[in-house]
Design a protein around this motif. Structure first.
Motif, PDB file in Angstrom:
ATOM      1  N   ARG A  42     -29.973  89.412  36.388  1.00  0.00           N
ATOM      2  CA  ARG A  42     -29.427  90.768  36.332  1.00  0.00           C
ATOM      3  C   ARG A  42     -29.621  91.492  37.662  1.00  0.00           C
ATOM      4  N   PHE A  43     -30.847  91.476  38.186  1.00  0.00           N
ATOM      5  CA  PHE A  43     -31.145  92.256  39.392  1.00  0.00           C
ATOM      6  C   PHE A  43     -31.457  91.350  40.576  1.00  0.00           C
ATOM      7  N   ALA A  58     -36.802  93.015  42.513  1.00  0.00           N
ATOM      8  CA  ALA A  58     -37.834  92.220  41.843  1.00  0.00           C
ATOM      9  C   ALA A  58     -39.161  92.331  42.593  1.00  0.00           C
ATOM     10  N   HIS A  59     -39.089  92.286  43.907  1.00  0.00           N
ATOM     11  CA  HIS A  59     -40.311  92.354  44.711  1.00  0.00           C
ATOM     12  C   HIS A  59     -40.959  93.728  44.617  1.00  0.00           C
ATOM     13  N   LEU A  60     -40.144  94.771  44.552  1.00  0.00           N
ATOM     14  CA  LEU A  60     -40.688  96.120  44.372  1.00  0.00           C
ATOM     15  C   LEU A  60     -41.485  96.194  43.069  1.00  0.00           C
ATOM     16  N   ASN A 117     -29.721  87.932  41.494  1.00  0.00           N
ATOM     17  CA  ASN A 117     -28.438  88.605  41.691  1.00  0.00           C
ATOM     18  C   ASN A 117     -28.316  89.054  43.150  1.00  0.00           C
ATOM     19  N   ASN A 118     -27.562  88.322  43.932  1.00  0.00           N
ATOM     20  CA  ASN A 118     -27.421  88.630  45.359  1.00  0.00           C
ATOM     21  C   ASN A 118     -26.447  89.770  45.635  1.00  0.00           C
ATOM     22  N   THR A 160     -34.647  97.871  35.954  1.00  0.00           N
ATOM     23  CA  THR A 160     -34.096  96.513  35.909  1.00  0.00           C
ATOM     24  C   THR A 160     -32.893  96.389  34.978  1.00  0.00           C
ATOM     25  N   ARG A 161     -32.202  97.502  34.705  1.00  0.00           N
ATOM     26  CA  ARG A 161     -31.004  97.436  33.857  1.00  0.00           C
ATOM     27  C   ARG A 161     -29.736  97.250  34.677  1.00  0.00           C
TER      28      ARG A 161
END
Length: 268
Positions: free
Chosen positions: A16-17, A22-24, A43-44, A221-222
């Protein structure tokens, strides 16, 4: 699940993201829990943006219904079409306003001696529906009925027809939004939690913090596309993780630059 025997596997990736977001989430969660938290975003095409384009449809995600309503009221004059994901009880808000104005004939409020009594009981019972309505009534007072009338004229029943989709974090659980997203500023105040942790404040309880961090995580993360993070997140990342200060634009640019740098070092 603890009653069952078996191996435990943790999902640590999402399509999704993106990996920057993700790292944050990884950095913030590890800071407060002091436990390793692996998370990868595949998700790039996702972007963290300084500000979404509000001339285009977007999703607004908040912790409280009252925050959703304030955002709506700020956009009423624009004529934008509004869609609430999940139920928003406008009739109840009107009834709370009438009770505030002295209407004691409403059956559901008969057990309360006064509006002040109703407010106190709502706080004691943590009745968030009532507290949100009370907050709106005390904020807008006599302007509230007119705003509710205008809102009802702007509401649509199909999200595909909306300019603004409004949802709470709880309502957004399990959802994926391809429309750009804006995160409200009513989530956990990371700087406040940091100061409480630093000072050994009695109110700092890891169990409670985890619940709020999970809500913060769900909100962030939506989005599958562009996402505008709330200011609290930017300020915390720059002041605590990077130990710098600056304007909102500088905070945002610093977040993106340093997250990407840290992310690639982490991946290597």
């Amino acid at each position: 699940l603890s009653d069952f025997q078996g191996d435990q596997y943790t999902l640590n990736g999402s399509f999704r993201f993106g990996n920057t977001l993700a790292h944050l989430n990884k950095v913030v969660r590890e800071f407060f829990t002091e436990e390793k938290f692996d998370l990868i975003g595949y998700n790039n095409n996702q972007r963290i943006v300084e500000a979404i384009d509000e001339s285009k449809p977007y999703v607004y995600i908040s912790r409280k219904n009252s925050t959703l309503m304030r955002h709506v009221f700020d956009n009423l004059d624009s004529g934008k079409k509004i869609y609430f994901e999940g139920n928003i009880d406008l009739k109840f808000i009107r009834e709370v306003y009438d009770f505030y104005e002295g209407n004691n004939s409403i059956l559901k409020f008969k057990s309360f001696e006064s509006f002040y009594h109703f407010e106190n009981v709502s706080r004691e019972k943590k009745d968030f529906k009532s507290l949100s309505a009370i907050e709106l009534v005390k904020t807008y007072k006599s302007d509230l009925p007119k705003k509710l009338d205008k809102l009802e004229r702007n509401m649509v029943k199909d999200s595909s027809q909306a300019d603004i989709i409004l949802t709470t974090v709880h309502g957004a659980k399990g959802k994926t939004y391809t429309t750009q997203c804006m995160i409200a500023n009513d989530l956990i105040d990371l700087m406040e939690m940091y100061e409480k942790k630093l000072n050994g404040d009695e109110e700092y309880n890891l169990e409670n913090i985890l619940e709020e961090l999970n809500i913060w995580y769900v909100a962030n993360t939506r989005a599958k596309g562009d996402i505008q993070l709330n200011l609290s997140t930017l300020v915390f990342y720059e002041n605590v993780i990077n130990n710098t200060t600056g304007t909102n634009e500088k905070l945002f640019n610093g977040l993106i630059k340093d997250l990407k740098k840290d992310m690639y070092n982490w991946k290597e």
